[in-house]
Design a protein around this motif. Structure first.
Motif, PDB file in Angstrom:
ATOM      1  N   SER A  42       0.845  -1.196   0.000  1.00 45.11           N
ATOM      2  CA  SER A  42       0.000   0.000   0.000  1.00 45.11           C
ATOM      3  C   SER A  42       0.873   1.236   0.000  1.00 45.11           C
ATOM      4  O   SER A  42       2.001   1.233   0.493  1.00 45.11           O
ATOM      5  CB  SER A  42      -0.940   0.009   1.203  1.00 45.11           C
ATOM      6  OG  SER A  42      -0.219   0.054   2.408  1.00 45.11           O
ATOM      7  N   PHE A  50      -4.090   4.983   0.270  1.00 40.48           N
ATOM      8  CA  PHE A  50      -4.873   5.559  -0.817  1.00 40.48           C
ATOM      9  C   PHE A  50      -4.726   4.748  -2.100  1.00 40.48           C
ATOM     10  O   PHE A  50      -5.517   4.886  -3.014  1.00 40.48           O
ATOM     11  CB  PHE A  50      -4.553   7.048  -1.033  1.00 40.48           C
ATOM     12  CG  PHE A  50      -3.142   7.353  -1.460  1.00 40.48           C
ATOM     13  CD1 PHE A  50      -2.831   7.539  -2.799  1.00 40.48           C
ATOM     14  CD2 PHE A  50      -2.132   7.465  -0.522  1.00 40.48           C
ATOM     15  CE1 PHE A  50      -1.534   7.825  -3.200  1.00 40.48           C
ATOM     16  CE2 PHE A  50      -0.836   7.761  -0.900  1.00 40.48           C
ATOM     17  CZ  PHE A  50      -0.536   7.939  -2.251  1.00 40.48           C
ATOM     18  N   LYS A  65      -8.514   4.469  -3.843  1.00 43.63           N
ATOM     19  CA  LYS A  65      -9.579   5.116  -3.079  1.00 43.63           C
ATOM     20  C   LYS A  65     -10.154   6.259  -3.916  1.00 43.63           C
ATOM     21  O   LYS A  65      -9.432   7.163  -4.325  1.00 43.63           O
ATOM     22  CB  LYS A  65      -9.011   5.657  -1.766  1.00 43.63           C
ATOM     23  CG  LYS A  65     -10.041   6.266  -0.871  1.00 43.63           C
ATOM     24  CD  LYS A  65      -9.397   6.703   0.428  1.00 43.63           C
ATOM     25  CE  LYS A  65     -10.434   7.241   1.373  1.00 43.63           C
ATOM     26  NZ  LYS A  65      -9.831   7.600   2.660  1.00 43.63           N
ATOM     27  N   THR A  66     -11.456   6.213  -4.163  1.00 43.78           N
ATOM     28  CA  THR A  66     -12.112   7.265  -4.940  1.00 43.78           C
ATOM     29  C   THR A  66     -13.281   7.817  -4.141  1.00 43.78           C
ATOM     30  O   THR A  66     -13.666   7.263  -3.112  1.00 43.78           O
ATOM     31  CB  THR A  66     -12.647   6.728  -6.282  1.00 43.78           C
ATOM     32  OG1 THR A  66     -13.662   5.750  -6.020  1.00 43.78           O
ATOM     33  CG2 THR A  66     -11.560   6.130  -7.138  1.00 43.78           C
ATOM     34  N   GLN A  71     -16.398   6.666  -8.194  1.00 40.74           N
ATOM     35  CA  GLN A  71     -16.569   5.215  -8.265  1.00 40.74           C
ATOM     36  C   GLN A  71     -17.777   4.865  -9.135  1.00 40.74           C
ATOM     37  O   GLN A  71     -17.690   4.002 -10.007  1.00 40.74           O
ATOM     38  CB  GLN A  71     -16.749   4.628  -6.861  1.00 40.74           C
ATOM     39  CG  GLN A  71     -16.880   3.121  -6.860  1.00 40.74           C
ATOM     40  CD  GLN A  71     -17.313   2.582  -5.516  1.00 40.74           C
ATOM     41  OE1 GLN A  71     -18.299   3.041  -4.956  1.00 40.74           O
ATOM     42  NE2 GLN A  71     -16.561   1.622  -5.001  1.00 40.74           N
ATOM     43  N   HIS A  91     -16.683   1.809   0.657  1.00 37.61           N
ATOM     44  CA  HIS A  91     -16.034   3.047   1.108  1.00 37.61           C
ATOM     45  C   HIS A  91     -15.435   3.829  -0.064  1.00 37.61           C
ATOM     46  O   HIS A  91     -14.608   4.713   0.138  1.00 37.61           O
ATOM     47  CB  HIS A  91     -14.945   2.734   2.135  1.00 37.61           C
ATOM     48  CG  HIS A  91     -15.468   2.011   3.329  1.00 37.61           C
ATOM     49  ND1 HIS A  91     -16.320   2.590   4.243  1.00 37.61           N
ATOM     50  CD2 HIS A  91     -15.276   0.736   3.742  1.00 37.61           C
ATOM     51  CE1 HIS A  91     -16.626   1.697   5.178  1.00 37.61           C
ATOM     52  NE2 HIS A  91     -16.008   0.568   4.891  1.00 37.61           N
ATOM     53  N   TRP A  93     -13.632   2.503  -2.679  1.00 39.58           N
ATOM     54  CA  TRP A  93     -12.470   1.886  -3.326  1.00 39.58           C
ATOM     55  C   TRP A  93     -12.898   1.199  -4.614  1.00 39.58           C
ATOM     56  O   TRP A  93     -13.935   0.540  -4.669  1.00 39.58           O
ATOM     57  CB  TRP A  93     -11.814   0.873  -2.388  1.00 39.58           C
ATOM     58  CG  TRP A  93     -11.018   1.495  -1.309  1.00 39.58           C
ATOM     59  CD1 TRP A  93     -11.481   1.986  -0.124  1.00 39.58           C
ATOM     60  CD2 TRP A  93      -9.610   1.722  -1.309  1.00 39.58           C
ATOM     61  NE1 TRP A  93     -10.445   2.495   0.612  1.00 39.58           N
ATOM     62  CE2 TRP A  93      -9.275   2.343  -0.091  1.00 39.58           C
ATOM     63  CE3 TRP A  93      -8.598   1.447  -2.220  1.00 39.58           C
ATOM     64  CZ2 TRP A  93      -7.977   2.699   0.238  1.00 39.58           C
ATOM     65  CZ3 TRP A  93      -7.290   1.794  -1.896  1.00 39.58           C
ATOM     66  CH2 TRP A  93      -7.001   2.414  -0.675  1.00 39.58           C
ATOM     67  N   ALA A 114      -7.089  10.205  -5.190  1.00 38.98           N
ATOM     68  CA  ALA A 114      -7.027   9.420  -3.952  1.00 38.98           C
ATOM     69  C   ALA A 114      -6.109  10.089  -2.933  1.00 38.98           C
ATOM     70  O   ALA A 114      -6.436  10.165  -1.742  1.00 38.98           O
ATOM     71  CB  ALA A 114      -6.544   8.004  -4.259  1.00 38.98           C
ATOM     72  N   THR A 118      -7.062  11.843   0.813  1.00 37.64           N
ATOM     73  CA  THR A 118      -6.489  11.206   2.002  1.00 37.64           C
ATOM     74  C   THR A 118      -5.512  12.108   2.756  1.00 37.64           C
ATOM     75  O   THR A 118      -5.446  12.068   3.977  1.00 37.64           O
ATOM     76  CB  THR A 118      -5.765   9.899   1.580  1.00 37.64           C
ATOM     77  OG1 THR A 118      -6.669   9.107   0.798  1.00 37.64           O
ATOM     78  CG2 THR A 118      -5.310   9.105   2.787  1.00 37.64           C
TER      79      THR A 118
END
Length: 129
Positions: A42, A50, A65-66, A71, A91, A93, A114, A118
């Protein structure tokens, strides 16, 4: 902080994807690379992920992560390679099938979104300069 990439990604396609994502993410302020307890690599800011990479067969898998709106747009495209990331898709993603063959400019834009969703405001201000 950089982890040994052989711990999680071993296929040629996975290593190529990891190299592309790493090159882009490390250019963002205060990004750290970490391997989680599931073996996913990650990229994090303020210890919040993110972007996550794993491996699916001979190809790397990529989750970003959007926002829920982004999304939804990605999922509604005709013949989309995007899908809700298992377990965390609720969430915002989104994962990408065949990420190595995807439009890299679009992926970079999603990674930047993303990061901006974050990162703390003080780091976002650094990007604005």
């Amino acid at each position: 902080m950089q982890q040994d990439q052989t711990k999680t990604v071993k296929s040629e396609g996975g290593l190529q994807l990891l190299d592309k994502v790493r090159t882009y993410c490390i250019g963002l302020p205060e990004v750290a690379e970490q391997v989680d307890s599931f073996g996913h690599t990650s990229f994090r800011v303020s210890d919040k992920p993110f972007v996550m990479l794993g491996e699916h067969g001979e190809d790397g898998s990529l989750a970003i992560k959007t926002s829920p709106a982004t999304q939804e747009i990605l999922l509604q495209q005709d013949q989309t390679e995007y899908f809700k990331t298992p377990y965390i898709g609720q969430h915002g993603w989104v994962s990408i099938r065949f990420a190595n063959r995807a439009d890299w400019q679009e992926i970079e834009e999603l990674i930047q979104e993303a990061y901006l969703r974050t990162a703390p405001k003080r780091l976002i201000r650094l990007l604005d300069r």
